[in-house]
Enzyme design. Sequence first.
Site, mmCIF file in Angstrom:
data_model
loop_
_atom_site.group_PDB
_atom_site.id
_atom_site.type_symbol
_atom_site.label_atom_id
_atom_site.label_comp_id
_atom_site.label_asym_id
_atom_site.label_seq_id
_atom_site.Cartn_x
_atom_site.Cartn_y
_atom_site.Cartn_z
ATOM 1 N N ASN A 6 -12.193 -78.922 45.222
ATOM 2 C CA ASN A 6 -12.213 -78.064 44.040
ATOM 3 C C ASN A 6 -10.827 -78.184 43.413
ATOM 4 O OD1 ASN A 6 -12.155 -76.020 42.188
ATOM 5 N ND2 ASN A 6 -12.946 -74.444 43.564
ATOM 6 N N ARG A 67 -16.395 -79.955 42.789
ATOM 7 C CA ARG A 67 -16.731 -78.905 41.831
ATOM 8 C C ARG A 67 -16.339 -79.385 40.438
ATOM 9 N NH1 ARG A 67 -13.448 -73.818 39.992
ATOM 10 N NH2 ARG A 67 -15.083 -72.686 38.897
ATOM 11 N N HIS A 156 -19.751 -69.988 37.198
ATOM 12 C CA HIS A 156 -19.924 -69.441 38.563
ATOM 13 C C HIS A 156 -21.330 -69.727 39.098
ATOM 14 C CE1 HIS A 156 -16.749 -66.098 37.647
ATOM 15 N NE2 HIS A 156 -16.173 -67.076 38.330
ATOM 16 N N HIS A 184 -20.723 -61.311 40.428
ATOM 17 C CA HIS A 184 -19.627 -62.098 41.025
ATOM 18 C C HIS A 184 -18.327 -61.537 40.451
ATOM 19 C CE1 HIS A 184 -17.704 -65.961 42.456
ATOM 20 N NE2 HIS A 184 -16.783 -65.468 41.639
ATOM 21 N N ASN A 187 -11.341 -62.903 40.469
ATOM 22 C CA ASN A 187 -10.366 -62.879 39.394
ATOM 23 C C ASN A 187 -11.064 -63.139 38.062
ATOM 24 O OD1 ASN A 187 -7.731 -62.468 38.712
ATOM 25 N ND2 ASN A 187 -7.023 -63.894 40.289
ATOM 26 N N GLY A 188 -11.927 -64.171 38.049
ATOM 27 C CA GLY A 188 -12.921 -64.309 36.981
ATOM 28 C C GLY A 188 -14.132 -63.506 37.426
ATOM 29 N N ARG A 217 -8.741 -61.859 31.606
ATOM 30 C CA ARG A 217 -9.576 -62.149 30.430
ATOM 31 C C ARG A 217 -10.357 -60.905 30.020
ATOM 32 N NH1 ARG A 217 -12.688 -66.779 33.253
ATOM 33 N NH2 ARG A 217 -11.003 -67.080 34.725
ATOM 34 N N ASP A 258 -4.384 -57.719 39.787
ATOM 35 C CA ASP A 258 -4.955 -57.577 41.128
ATOM 36 C C ASP A 258 -5.531 -56.171 41.279
ATOM 37 O OD1 ASP A 258 -5.384 -57.155 43.872
ATOM 38 O OD2 ASP A 258 -3.958 -58.738 44.359
ATOM 39 N N ARG A 260 -6.605 -54.555 43.716
ATOM 40 C CA ARG A 260 -6.063 -53.739 44.827
ATOM 41 C C ARG A 260 -4.918 -52.862 44.335
ATOM 42 N NH1 ARG A 260 -6.038 -58.750 48.735
ATOM 43 N NH2 ARG A 260 -5.584 -59.560 46.695
ATOM 44 N N GLY A 306 -14.096 -61.665 45.619
ATOM 45 C CA GLY A 306 -12.986 -60.835 46.099
ATOM 46 C C GLY A 306 -13.176 -59.338 45.897
ATOM 47 N N VAL A 307 -13.469 -58.931 44.676
ATOM 48 C CA VAL A 307 -13.640 -57.506 44.387
ATOM 49 C C VAL A 307 -14.988 -57.013 44.917
ATOM 50 C CG1 VAL A 307 -13.848 -55.798 42.540
ATOM 51 C CG2 VAL A 307 -12.184 -57.677 42.325
ATOM 52 N N GLU A 309 -16.902 -58.033 47.269
ATOM 53 C CA GLU A 309 -17.045 -57.991 48.728
ATOM 54 C C GLU A 309 -16.162 -56.918 49.364
ATOM 55 O OE1 GLU A 309 -16.348 -62.003 50.239
ATOM 56 O OE2 GLU A 309 -17.543 -62.770 48.578
ATOM 57 N N GLU A 360 -18.272 -70.749 48.020
ATOM 58 C CA GLU A 360 -18.514 -71.809 47.043
ATOM 59 C C GLU A 360 -18.353 -73.198 47.654
ATOM 60 O OE1 GLU A 360 -16.214 -69.414 44.039
ATOM 61 O OE2 GLU A 360 -17.509 -70.530 42.665
#
Length: 374
Positions: A6, A67, A156, A184, A187-188, A217, A258, A260, A306-307, A309, A360
């Site tokens: 990737n 990818r 995605h 999904h 970050n994106g 974005r 981020d 978090r 990330g977010v 999960e 992925e």
Amino acid sequence: MILVLNCGSSSLKYRLVDCSNPANRRGGTIERIGEPGGEAADHAAALRKAARDLGLDPGDIRAVGHRVVHGGTRFRQPTLIDASVIGAIRELIPLAPLHNPANLTGIEVARELVPNAPHVAVFDTAFHATLPDAAATYALDTDLAKRFGIRRYGFHGTSHRFVSRRTADLLGRPLAELNTIVLHLGNGASAAAVAGGRCVETSMGLSPLEGLVMGTRPGDLDPAIGMHLHREGGLSIDEIDEIYQRRSGLTGLCGDNDLRRVLERRQAGDPAAALAVEVYCHRIRKYIGAYHAVLGRLDAITFTAGVGENADEIRRDCLAGLEPLGIAVDHDRNAGRCPTARIISPDHAKVAVCVVPTDEEYAIAEETAELLFA
Ligand code: ADP
């Protein structure tokens, strides 16, 4: 073993995957390629470094899966790479100026490094090729749209495909009978409505800017905003592009991309962080309502990336108030993080709410193997 690459504009993620034993894999990430003090001078050097790290014997590689972000309307499936495919990916650069050039470099360097194995392109857009015209078409002048390839492509896709299938496995129901909304959130971020395994709606469009609020974005905007910034603020197209790509979303709203950190700041009473989370969750809630209507019957909502999960607060907040639609989260099941797929809605809820980790690189290996060896 299948080698998965990737290749981003300044990073390379690489994995060696054994499809018959998903636990058997290794790999890493090389960052800041070509930057001062970065780990590699260019993509060729990065790939050689990856090969050394893996102790790569090209003779052990059965195939290489790449990818590729944009497949346009031509690539609806994983595709065996040859010179004409490389040419076609190059022609799609105007649609993905940040991504396709890096993906191509990865392909070219890897073909030299592993010349005897088949190389396969797995496209981020391919899963969305099934969007009905009503969903894929922008209400613009038809000739203009055609001339410039303007339609909604979605991204995605590898993740949405993988996660929607795993959701069916988790629920023990046939994929063909399941209507799912996949969120999904990394970050994106993007949403997809999947009916019986086919994607029927997705939130990213011509580019990955549209749809949900992301790290940097903005997601959906009034198209007049760009013109307004240009006419009233004197900003150039490149400056507006930079604002949309890097200085909007959570970063624009509160200075942090981020989530978090944004959640910690909200906890500490920071009003900008609190508003950023509200805007983020409101947008998701709105898409859930819209996709519920598009699907008619909704069986499952699945959070991933990330977010999705990791952030139980976000899962809770963006589903808040949706009980009349049969959507609810069980507090204890939702709490905390867990590395495996699980259901977080109460027993007998009309809509199953799930958390399914995306993967992925494994998904790319799986699609590569399906094309070549199934
Ligand atoms: P990418 O889109 O770059 O692949 P990921 O899917 O890895 O991104 O998601 C990265 C994002 O996930 C981070 O920016 C971070 O905001 C978010 N994230 C990771 N862990 C948590 C957590 N425990 N709580 C909230 N957000 C998290």
